[in-house]
Design a protein around this motif. Sequence first.
Motif, PDB file in Angstrom:
ATOM      1  N   PHE A  40      53.823  -9.770  32.977  1.00 32.58           N
ATOM      2  CA  PHE A  40      53.751  -8.336  32.270  1.00 32.58           C
ATOM      3  C   PHE A  40      55.305  -8.007  32.160  1.00 32.58           C
ATOM      4  N   LEU A  41      55.914  -7.538  31.163  1.00 30.52           N
ATOM      5  CA  LEU A  41      56.983  -7.005  30.899  1.00 30.52           C
ATOM      6  C   LEU A  41      57.048  -5.395  31.282  1.00 30.52           C
ATOM      7  N   GLU A  42      57.878  -5.265  32.094  1.00 34.28           N
ATOM      8  CA  GLU A  42      57.947  -3.397  32.439  1.00 34.28           C
ATOM      9  C   GLU A  42      59.500  -3.103  32.186  1.00 34.28           C
ATOM     10  N   SER A  43      59.260  -1.747  31.711  1.00 36.32           N
ATOM     11  CA  SER A  43      60.664  -1.016  31.602  1.00 36.32           C
ATOM     12  C   SER A  43      61.118  -0.969  32.828  1.00 36.32           C
ATOM     13  N   VAL A  44      62.495  -1.080  32.737  1.00 35.78           N
ATOM     14  CA  VAL A  44      63.153  -0.835  34.251  1.00 35.78           C
ATOM     15  C   VAL A  44      63.182   0.824  34.557  1.00 35.78           C
ATOM     16  N   GLU A  45      63.276   1.525  33.216  1.00 38.41           N
ATOM     17  CA  GLU A  45      63.313   3.038  33.544  1.00 38.41           C
ATOM     18  C   GLU A  45      61.761   3.569  33.573  1.00 38.41           C
ATOM     19  N   ALA A  46      61.440   4.039  34.752  1.00 40.83           N
ATOM     20  CA  ALA A  46      60.129   4.567  35.207  1.00 40.83           C
ATOM     21  C   ALA A  46      59.662   5.426  34.162  1.00 40.83           C
ATOM     22  N   GLY A  47      60.351   6.314  33.470  1.00 39.02           N
ATOM     23  CA  GLY A  47      60.087   7.451  32.972  1.00 39.02           C
ATOM     24  C   GLY A  47      59.541   7.068  31.363  1.00 39.02           C
ATOM     25  N   HIS A  48      59.726   5.865  31.037  1.00 38.74           N
ATOM     26  CA  HIS A  48      59.814   5.238  29.737  1.00 38.74           C
ATOM     27  C   HIS A  48      58.167   5.008  29.350  1.00 38.74           C
ATOM     28  N   ALA A  49      57.316   4.854  30.631  1.00 36.54           N
ATOM     29  CA  ALA A  49      55.960   4.524  30.051  1.00 36.54           C
ATOM     30  C   ALA A  49      55.119   4.920  31.385  1.00 36.54           C
ATOM     31  N   ASN A  50      53.785   4.635  31.224  1.00 39.08           N
ATOM     32  CA  ASN A  50      52.768   4.898  32.123  1.00 39.08           C
ATOM     33  C   ASN A  50      52.689   3.692  33.398  1.00 39.08           C
ATOM     34  N   LEU A  69      49.154   3.171  35.081  1.00 39.14           N
ATOM     35  CA  LEU A  69      48.174   2.478  34.261  1.00 39.14           C
ATOM     36  C   LEU A  69      48.226   0.990  34.273  1.00 39.14           C
ATOM     37  N   GLN A  70      49.608   0.856  33.852  1.00 34.00           N
ATOM     38  CA  GLN A  70      49.932  -0.751  33.894  1.00 34.00           C
ATOM     39  C   GLN A  70      49.547  -1.345  35.221  1.00 34.00           C
ATOM     40  N   GLY A  71      50.166  -0.753  36.200  1.00 38.62           N
ATOM     41  CA  GLY A  71      49.579  -1.161  37.234  1.00 38.62           C
ATOM     42  C   GLY A  71      48.193  -1.433  37.827  1.00 38.62           C
ATOM     43  N   ARG A  72      47.398  -0.646  37.289  1.00 34.04           N
ATOM     44  CA  ARG A  72      45.888  -0.813  37.611  1.00 34.04           C
ATOM     45  C   ARG A  72      45.516  -2.132  36.433  1.00 34.04           C
ATOM     46  N   LEU A  73      45.898  -1.857  35.543  1.00 35.13           N
ATOM     47  CA  LEU A  73      45.549  -3.116  34.517  1.00 35.13           C
ATOM     48  C   LEU A  73      46.072  -4.467  35.286  1.00 35.13           C
ATOM     49  N   MET A  74      47.269  -4.704  35.653  1.00 30.19           N
ATOM     50  CA  MET A  74      47.765  -5.847  36.285  1.00 30.19           C
ATOM     51  C   MET A  74      46.861  -6.142  37.593  1.00 30.19           C
ATOM     52  N   ARG A  84      47.598 -13.575  39.859  1.00 24.10           N
ATOM     53  CA  ARG A  84      48.371 -14.231  38.761  1.00 24.10           C
ATOM     54  C   ARG A  84      49.160 -13.234  37.776  1.00 24.10           C
ATOM     55  N   ALA A  85      49.075 -11.941  38.176  1.00 27.12           N
ATOM     56  CA  ALA A  85      49.905 -10.933  37.292  1.00 27.12           C
ATOM     57  C   ALA A  85      51.362 -10.974  37.928  1.00 27.12           C
ATOM     58  N   LYS A  86      52.254 -11.304  36.845  1.00 23.55           N
ATOM     59  CA  LYS A  86      53.639 -11.276  37.549  1.00 23.55           C
ATOM     60  C   LYS A  86      54.560 -10.158  36.623  1.00 23.55           C
ATOM     61  N   ALA A  87      55.491  -9.383  37.305  1.00 16.58           N
ATOM     62  CA  ALA A  87      56.203  -8.339  36.756  1.00 16.58           C
ATOM     63  C   ALA A  87      57.527  -8.987  36.236  1.00 16.58           C
ATOM     64  N   VAL A  88      58.064  -8.650  34.806  1.00 14.20           N
ATOM     65  CA  VAL A  88      59.213  -9.061  34.579  1.00 14.20           C
ATOM     66  C   VAL A  88      59.743  -7.794  33.803  1.00 14.20           C
ATOM     67  N   ALA A 119      58.590 -13.049  22.464  1.00 13.81           N
ATOM     68  CA  ALA A 119      58.538 -13.993  21.220  1.00 13.81           C
ATOM     69  C   ALA A 119      58.990 -15.317  21.701  1.00 13.81           C
ATOM     70  N   ARG A 120      59.964 -15.549  22.605  1.00 15.13           N
ATOM     71  CA  ARG A 120      60.393 -16.718  23.063  1.00 15.13           C
ATOM     72  C   ARG A 120      59.757 -17.283  24.234  1.00 15.13           C
ATOM     73  N   ALA A 121      58.637 -16.808  24.614  1.00 16.00           N
ATOM     74  CA  ALA A 121      57.660 -17.287  25.522  1.00 16.00           C
ATOM     75  C   ALA A 121      58.075 -17.259  26.816  1.00 16.00           C
ATOM     76  N   ASP A 122      59.017 -16.287  27.134  1.00 18.45           N
ATOM     77  CA  ASP A 122      59.387 -15.875  28.463  1.00 18.45           C
ATOM     78  C   ASP A 122      58.569 -14.893  29.157  1.00 18.45           C
ATOM     79  N   ALA A 123      57.722 -14.428  28.495  1.00 20.02           N
ATOM     80  CA  ALA A 123      56.835 -13.115  29.120  1.00 20.02           C
ATOM     81  C   ALA A 123      55.450 -13.446  28.210  1.00 20.02           C
ATOM     82  N   ASP A 124      54.509 -12.740  28.728  1.00 16.64           N
ATOM     83  CA  ASP A 124      53.201 -12.733  27.814  1.00 16.64           C
ATOM     84  C   ASP A 124      52.453 -11.400  27.478  1.00 16.64           C
ATOM     85  N   VAL A 125      52.882 -10.215  28.167  1.00 14.85           N
ATOM     86  CA  VAL A 125      52.278  -8.880  27.878  1.00 14.85           C
ATOM     87  C   VAL A 125      53.355  -7.982  27.748  1.00 14.85           C
TER      88      VAL A 125
END
Length: 317
Positions: free
Chosen positions: A198-208, A211-216, A222-226, A238-244
């Motif tokens: 899972f791709l995550e924003s470095v800046e916490a204020g940019h997203a929820n 909610l993403q943590g609960r989904l992960m 098997r869930a990894k944060a990038v 796009a170049r297959a270094d992450a999935d979501v």
Amino acid sequence: MKTYLTIALQAVEQAAKICQQVQAQLVEEDSLTKKDRSPVTVADFASQAIICKRLKEAFPEIDIVGEEDAQSLRQDENREVLNKIGQFLPDWSVDQILDSIDLGNGEPGALFWTLDPIDGTKGFLRKDQYAIALALLKDGQPVLGVLGCPNLPFNGQADRGTLMYAIKGEGAFTLPLGGGEAKQVHVSDNDPEDVVRFLESVEAGHANHSLQGRLMAHFGDRAKAVRFDSQVKYAVLARADADVYLRLPNSEKPDYREKIWDHAAGALIVQEAGGTVTDMFGKPLEFNHGKKLMANRGLVVTNGKLHQKIIELLNRG
């Protein structure tokens, strides 16, 4: 379309090189702690000026919908910023700089460019990831997208940044900043039973993030944060270094809608690499409602195989 692509790649690469120069010369270790945004402001305006000038010279009939305008730079209190921009564009007059920035004040139409001259302000100031994003939209959908990622290593080469581009119906490709052979990229083959990155924003204020943590949590170990800043996340997926990649609504900002320049280029690149991009309800993105994605709420970007599962998890009662 090839002519559009050639000019777009040249413009983004030229802007990327200027941004690299600004970052190397103006960003100090304490820029972020002092909340000094002037280095990224200089790069932001210089990037927009360069790209808009190149596009308008080549395609004068096509409007450009950019993130910035030069109104603030025309005020005396911002003269220092304007002077710094001039240091990186030494052959340009003040009027040329201001007028070129304002070439990005167009309106969405049947055919137009949309531009984010620097996406990832704090990433830029940390000398980390940021992106220059340019897309050509026709009848409300991206048909060409270019991402310039100056600090994203190309094929493991830390000293080379990355360009990525796509033309609708022709695939997605990557090449190094500074020139080289373009190679086609494809999203990963991971499915819900594999490791899910899972791709995550470095800046916490940019997203929820909660909610993403609960989904992960559904995927357990098997869930990894990038973590990456900016539209670079689209390039990484796009170049297959992450999935979501999820851009989920913040409950504190219920009326917020995403800007078109933040997603048009990246969305097309992921789709042409074989991935899927929708809003959080599985609805395709609609870029024909002005400068914002007014018909969409949240974004879900995946390698395709994971998409339906993610949508189902997000919309459980």
